[in-house]
Design an enzyme around this catalytic site. Sequence first.
Site, PDB file in Angstrom:
ATOM      1  N   SER A 179     -61.516  -1.296-103.083  1.00 46.19           N
ATOM      2  CA  SER A 179     -61.128  -1.466-101.673  1.00 46.19           C
ATOM      3  C   SER A 179     -61.831  -2.675-101.058  1.00 46.19           C
ATOM      4  CB  SER A 179     -61.490  -0.227-100.866  1.00 46.19           C
ATOM      5  OG  SER A 179     -61.328  -0.508 -99.483  1.00 46.19           O
ATOM      6  N   GLN A 183     -65.252   5.620 -99.424  1.00 44.32           N
ATOM      7  CA  GLN A 183     -63.960   5.332-100.033  1.00 44.32           C
ATOM      8  C   GLN A 183     -63.517   6.484-100.934  1.00 44.32           C
ATOM      9  OE1 GLN A 183     -62.241   2.623 -99.115  1.00 44.32           O
ATOM     10  NE2 GLN A 183     -60.476   3.246-100.345  1.00 44.32           N
ATOM     11  N   HIS A 231     -54.473  -4.299 -91.177  1.00 38.96           N
ATOM     12  CA  HIS A 231     -55.616  -4.626 -92.041  1.00 38.96           C
ATOM     13  C   HIS A 231     -55.827  -6.151 -92.081  1.00 38.96           C
ATOM     14  CE1 HIS A 231     -58.117  -3.885 -95.811  1.00 38.96           C
ATOM     15  NE2 HIS A 231     -57.907  -5.190 -95.850  1.00 38.96           N
ATOM     16  N   ASP A 262     -53.956  -1.234 -81.695  1.00 36.01           N
ATOM     17  CA  ASP A 262     -53.809  -1.395 -80.246  1.00 36.01           C
ATOM     18  C   ASP A 262     -54.276  -0.104 -79.570  1.00 36.01           C
ATOM     19  OD1 ASP A 262     -51.698  -3.227 -78.273  1.00 36.01           O
ATOM     20  OD2 ASP A 262     -52.393  -1.260 -77.571  1.00 36.01           O
ATOM     21  N   HIS A 310     -62.454  -2.927 -98.088  1.00 33.95           N
ATOM     22  CA  HIS A 310     -63.389  -2.441 -97.069  1.00 33.95           C
ATOM     23  C   HIS A 310     -64.799  -2.343 -97.628  1.00 33.95           C
ATOM     24  CE1 HIS A 310     -60.685  -1.626 -93.720  1.00 33.95           C
ATOM     25  NE2 HIS A 310     -59.786  -1.258 -94.625  1.00 33.95           N
ATOM     26  N   ALA A 348     -57.054   2.633-101.310  1.00 35.65           N
ATOM     27  CA  ALA A 348     -57.504   1.992-102.548  1.00 35.65           C
ATOM     28  C   ALA A 348     -58.409   2.910-103.367  1.00 35.65           C
ATOM     29  CB  ALA A 348     -58.236   0.709-102.221  1.00 35.65           C
ATOM     30  N   GLU A 395     -49.466  -3.246 -94.448  1.00 34.14           N
ATOM     31  CA  GLU A 395     -50.445  -2.702 -93.498  1.00 34.14           C
ATOM     32  C   GLU A 395     -50.624  -3.663 -92.336  1.00 34.14           C
ATOM     33  OE1 GLU A 395     -54.158  -1.550 -95.301  1.00 34.14           O
ATOM     34  OE2 GLU A 395     -53.240   0.076 -96.426  1.00 34.14           O
TER      35      GLU A 395
END
Length: 266
Positions: free
Chosen positions: A181, A146, A241, A193, A183, A176, A238
């Site tokens: 974050s 991060q 996310h 996609d 994540h 972030a 986003e």
Amino acid sequence: MTQEGRRVQRRRRRRRQRIRRLCLLAAVVLVILAAVLLIWQPWGKDEPKEDPAGQTETPETPDPGTEEPEEPEQPENPIDKTAWNLLLVNPWNPLPENFTVELKDVNASHQVDARCYDDLMEMLEAAQAQGLEPVICSSYRTQNTQQVLFDYAVDQFLNQGLSQEEAEKAAARDTAVPGTSEHQVGLALDIVDVNYQMLDDAQADTPTQQWLMANSWRYGFILRYAKEKTDITGIMYEPWHYRYVGREAAKEIYESGVCLEEYLAQ
Ligand SMILES: [Zn+2]
């Protein structure tokens, strides 16, 4: 008074007495009839009336003065908002100190919290069954990863001539600050996609995103950073996310249209 006169008087008295008794009997019958009608209430008990709005009348509520007030209805198993799957991490709520998570490999380059692995797999397989090809482009991140991402974003803004402070502020809107974050929690994934892998607003129009936005909640995931909630989430829109919150919470969040911050504050 003659004997005949007395007889007439007696007959009149007896008639008056009969009339009084009949009146009394009629009154008693009326009272009994009224009482029976009050108890039975043939009007409106069997067939609830409809109000102009078409709603059926609610059953009579107990008199609050004479009966215990009923407890407000609670869901059978209220959701525990302090559970691991609802951990709030955002610009104002950094990751708890000494945070640890048991990870599971999704593939050679991605890991998630092991507890959301099965639901993630089920979601991806369901998307693939619709002929879609979702691609995970980000998942669990360490503090170090991060930091690298954040420093890179800051550099981009420094190169545009912003001051350090301005560059950090600008970078924080889409990357972030390390320690804040999702994540790093292991419950967030960026999914795109296969035919359009850009992280921009147009990602929302891809078939994969259209399907995920409509169905991810069935597998416990929510689109975390909605367009109309950026002031509350502190993160820009986003449309890639996804955050795992568990199936029950995801359903409630999806159906009510709130973001995670609003849901947890309810
Ligand atoms: Zn993300």
